[in-house]
Scaffold this motif. Structure first.
Motif, mmCIF file in Angstrom:
data_model
loop_
_atom_site.group_PDB
_atom_site.id
_atom_site.type_symbol
_atom_site.label_atom_id
_atom_site.label_comp_id
_atom_site.label_asym_id
_atom_site.label_seq_id
_atom_site.Cartn_x
_atom_site.Cartn_y
_atom_site.Cartn_z
ATOM 1 N N THR A 4 0.532 -1.415 -0.315
ATOM 2 C CA THR A 4 -0.295 0.200 -0.232
ATOM 3 C C THR A 4 0.369 1.430 0.018
ATOM 4 N N ALA A 5 0.438 1.981 -0.725
ATOM 5 C CA ALA A 5 0.969 3.731 -1.107
ATOM 6 C C ALA A 5 0.145 4.204 -0.468
ATOM 7 N N LEU A 6 0.667 5.484 0.147
ATOM 8 C CA LEU A 6 0.217 6.934 0.347
ATOM 9 C C LEU A 6 0.349 7.880 -0.318
ATOM 10 N N LEU A 7 -0.773 8.421 -1.159
ATOM 11 C CA LEU A 7 -0.139 9.285 -2.291
ATOM 12 C C LEU A 7 -0.766 10.921 -1.816
ATOM 13 N N LEU A 8 -0.076 11.878 -1.713
ATOM 14 C CA LEU A 8 -0.617 13.047 -1.273
ATOM 15 C C LEU A 8 -0.040 14.033 -2.372
ATOM 16 N N ILE A 9 -1.197 14.530 -2.925
ATOM 17 C CA ILE A 9 -1.880 15.116 -4.514
ATOM 18 C C ILE A 9 -1.365 16.492 -3.941
ATOM 19 N N ASP A 10 -0.709 17.218 -4.945
ATOM 20 C CA ASP A 10 -0.361 18.432 -4.496
ATOM 21 C C ASP A 10 -1.570 19.430 -3.463
ATOM 22 N N LEU A 48 6.414 2.627 5.760
ATOM 23 C CA LEU A 48 4.839 2.615 4.702
ATOM 24 C C LEU A 48 5.653 3.456 3.679
ATOM 25 N N ASN A 49 5.245 3.056 1.701
ATOM 26 C CA ASN A 49 4.940 3.931 1.000
ATOM 27 C C ASN A 49 4.398 4.435 1.202
ATOM 28 N N ILE A 50 5.592 5.897 0.525
ATOM 29 C CA ILE A 50 5.440 7.186 0.602
ATOM 30 C C ILE A 50 5.232 8.079 -0.339
ATOM 31 N N ILE A 51 4.299 8.640 -1.322
ATOM 32 C CA ILE A 51 4.416 8.982 -2.644
ATOM 33 C C ILE A 51 3.490 10.122 -2.819
ATOM 34 N N HIS A 52 4.631 11.600 -2.721
ATOM 35 C CA HIS A 52 4.506 13.183 -2.992
ATOM 36 C C HIS A 52 3.848 12.944 -4.859
ATOM 37 N N ILE A 53 2.712 13.703 -4.793
ATOM 38 C CA ILE A 53 3.243 14.878 -6.023
ATOM 39 C C ILE A 53 2.400 15.872 -6.183
ATOM 40 N N LYS A 54 3.694 16.341 -6.785
ATOM 41 C CA LYS A 54 3.508 18.003 -6.213
ATOM 42 C C LYS A 54 2.980 17.911 -8.728
ATOM 43 N N HIS A 55 1.999 19.217 -8.507
ATOM 44 C CA HIS A 55 2.078 19.658 -9.609
ATOM 45 C C HIS A 55 2.697 21.121 -10.272
ATOM 46 N N GLU A 56 3.343 21.297 -11.543
ATOM 47 C CA GLU A 56 3.560 22.750 -11.363
ATOM 48 C C GLU A 56 3.392 23.067 -13.403
ATOM 49 N N ASN A 57 3.462 23.493 -13.182
ATOM 50 C CA ASN A 57 2.669 24.603 -14.273
ATOM 51 C C ASN A 57 3.145 25.471 -15.349
ATOM 52 N N PRO A 58 3.638 24.172 -16.402
ATOM 53 C CA PRO A 58 4.865 25.206 -16.954
ATOM 54 C C PRO A 58 4.684 26.080 -18.171
ATOM 55 N N ASN A 59 3.019 26.400 -18.174
ATOM 56 C CA ASN A 59 3.015 27.792 -18.932
ATOM 57 C C ASN A 59 3.353 28.877 -18.323
ATOM 58 N N GLU A 60 3.492 29.880 -19.444
ATOM 59 C CA GLU A 60 4.238 31.212 -19.346
ATOM 60 C C GLU A 60 3.073 31.859 -18.701
ATOM 61 N N ASN A 61 2.566 32.790 -17.350
ATOM 62 C CA ASN A 61 2.450 33.964 -17.161
ATOM 63 C C ASN A 61 0.976 32.269 -16.501
ATOM 64 N N ALA A 62 2.043 31.360 -16.045
ATOM 65 C CA ALA A 62 1.151 30.182 -15.083
ATOM 66 C C ALA A 62 0.073 30.984 -14.017
ATOM 67 N N ASP A 110 -0.305 -2.138 -5.054
ATOM 68 C CA ASP A 110 -1.600 -2.702 -5.382
ATOM 69 C C ASP A 110 -3.006 -1.519 -4.878
ATOM 70 N N SER A 111 -2.567 -0.999 -3.987
ATOM 71 C CA SER A 111 -3.317 -0.642 -3.043
ATOM 72 C C SER A 111 -2.510 1.056 -3.023
ATOM 73 N N LEU A 112 -3.787 1.604 -3.376
ATOM 74 C CA LEU A 112 -3.457 3.554 -2.997
ATOM 75 C C LEU A 112 -4.516 5.013 -2.211
ATOM 76 N N ILE A 113 -3.845 5.058 -0.661
ATOM 77 C CA ILE A 113 -4.455 6.064 -0.328
ATOM 78 C C ILE A 113 -4.474 6.755 -0.209
ATOM 79 N N ILE A 114 -5.802 7.694 -0.678
ATOM 80 C CA ILE A 114 -5.090 9.083 -1.721
ATOM 81 C C ILE A 114 -6.189 9.538 -0.694
ATOM 82 N N VAL A 115 -5.197 11.403 -0.715
ATOM 83 C CA VAL A 115 -5.200 12.445 -0.503
ATOM 84 C C VAL A 115 -4.920 13.771 -0.986
ATOM 85 N N GLY A 116 -5.193 14.762 -0.691
ATOM 86 C CA GLY A 116 -4.807 15.449 -1.191
ATOM 87 C C GLY A 116 -5.898 16.662 -2.550
#
Length: 188
Positions: A4-10, A48-62, A110-116
């Motif tokens: 199982t992994a904890l997925l921390l989104i944005d 336990l498994n921890i995965i951080h997700i980080k959103h990055e906006n590549p557009n000029e004037n994001a 095989d299992s995700l705990i999703i927050v964010g």
């Protein structure tokens, strides 16, 4: 729980009204991050498994999450440790054009705990993709944040947005639990 992994989104500064200069504050982001940090600490204690997700906006004037900005940094409440995995993305779906699937396969997850955040965008897109890939998913509802939306000239409150998405998630995509309920059953 080793698969199982904890997925921390944005959970990034631009979403927090408490962050000076926040470009896109959400309702209840502080509450969501407090709950996410409780889960994060439990996963850390149990190694336990921890995965951080980080959103990055590549557009000029994001409008927010501009690459390299303080607003795009992961919030201190859930700041990754050096050994924790951080995956950057440019789309709502955390799997799209990232190495997330490969990382999960390598760790035999095989299992995700999703927050964010945002519940109605990146959490939604990532959850649906994860389910399509065959992952067992749990969403922690009080560790997710969203905002008021407008449709057809009417404001839809953040509470109604949150409840609608959680109801849809629970209908076909995930088990939906509160932080407390999840922790009651959290054993390794």
């Amino acid at each position: 729980m080793k698969n199982t992994a904890l997925l921390l989104i944005d959970l990034q500064n631009d979403y927090f009204s408490s962050f000076e200069g926040a470009k896109y504050p959400l309702a209840d982001s502080e509450k969501a991050s407090r709950n996410a940090s409780i889960l994060l600490e439990e996963f850390r204690k149990k190694a336990l498994n921890i995965i951080h997700i980080k959103h990055e906006n590549p557009n000029e004037n994001a409008p927010f999450f501009e690459i390299g900005s303080k607003g795009a940094q992961i919030h201190n409440s859930v700041k990754p440790l050096e050994e924790e995995t951080v995956i950057s993305k440019n789309f709502p779906n955390s799997f799209l054009k990232t190495q997330l699937k490969e990382v999960l396969e390598e760790k035999e997850i095989d299992s995700l705990i999703i927050v964010g955040a945002m519940t109605h965008m990146c959490v939604d897109a990532t959850l649906r993709a994860a389910k399509d890939f065959g992952y067992n998913c749990t969403v922690i509802n009080d560790a997710c944040a969203t905002k008021n939306l407008e449709f057809n000239g009417k404001i839809v409150s953040s509470k109604d947005v949150q409840n609608s998405f959680m109801a849809a998630f629970e209908f076909a995509y995930a088990k939906v639990e509160s932080t407390n309920d999840f922790l009651k059953g959290f054993d390794c």
